[in-house]
Design an enzyme around this catalytic site. Structure first.
Site: not given
Ligand SMILES: O=C[C@H](O)COP(=O)(O)O
Length: 251
Positions: A29, A87
């Site tokens: 991401k 996703k």
């Molecule tokens: O898909 C998972 C996310 O990247 C969660 O990120 P985070 O744990 O920093 O909220």
């Protein structure tokens, strides 16, 4: 429960590769473009090449608008680039019908190209803050669109967590609805080690994490640390053992 870790680029993906034995899915991401911000196709490709072949690579298509054509084309870009979990964050969808329309287009675009790829419909635990579709509607949206998994994350990364917005009982209902439709249930949103007990007990299939495995617990300024990934997995394993002991065998 599978552990999905979200690096923000190739360098962090290499750190994930060092901890590959402790994680199950590497999720590409671009956090500076949003909670489910999409990264570049060439980054997905480089990360696919950098992590062990037996680890699936997931890619986020973005915090998407209600534009089924645009989103379907972006999803195709992610699967062509080597991701096998696609996703989609239904940020701009305000009704279940809009979510279903977007996800149907994504499922078709992805599965026409790679039938075995998994499509994940993601909503937001803090939907009330951004005006998008209710988090508990996601399993139905995913099922009616032909997706493979329903997910929740948080849209606003301000330190509030999944359970601050959707308490464990409601997350349990989310998991129950997903399983009743034959879907995987994925949960994320500033999840910390302390959350792993409830997430295990309610039967979560995939937990998504970034901040908790970054230095200083900071998903933006911190970097993913292999030793934190290992510690997180150790706690997951401990919770799984404890839960197994407490669960009577069913014959
Ligand atoms: O898909 C998972 C996310 O990247 C969660 O990120 P985070 O744990 O920093 O909220």
């Amino acid at each position: 429960m599978l552990l999905l870790i979200s690096p923000d680029g190739v360098e962090e993906a290499l750190d994930c590769a060092k901890a590959a034995e402790h994680l199950d899915i590497v999720d590409v991401k671009k956090p500076d473009e949003g909670s489910l911000g999409a990264n570049f196709p060439w980054v997905i490709r480089e990360i696919r090449d950098a992590v062990p072949a037996d680890k699936p690579v997931s890619a986020t298509v973005g915090d998407v608008p209600y534009k089924p054509g645009t989103v379907a084309q972006a999803a195709l870009g992610a699967v062509v680039s080597g991701a096998t979990y696609i996703k989609v964050g239904l940020y701009g969808c305000t009704t279940p019908e809009q979510g279903i329309e977007v996800m149907r287009a994504v499922v078709r675009a992805v599965k026409d190209h790679r039938p075995e790829a998994l499509v994940v419909a993601s909503g937001y635990a803090d939907a009330h803050r951004i005006g998008c579709v209710n988090p508990l509607a996601l399993p139905d949206i995913a099922a009616r669109a032909g997706a493979d998994a329903a997910m929740l994350d948080t849209a606003i990364k301000d330190g509030t967590r999944l359970f601050d917005h959707v308490p464990p009982d409601s997350c349990a209902e989310f998991v129950r609805r997903a399983h009743a439709s034959g879907l995987l249930a994925a949960l994320a949103g500033s999840v910390k080690r302390d959350d792993l007990g409830p997430l295990t007990r309610i039967g979560t299939d995939i937990v998504g994490v970034r901040g908790a495995v970054c230095s200083g617990g900071d998903r933006n300024a911190g970097r993913i640390q292999p030793h934190l990934v290992a510690a997180f997995r150790a706690e997951m394993d401990r919770q799984a053992r404890e839960h197994a002991v407490g669960t009577p065998a069913v014959n």
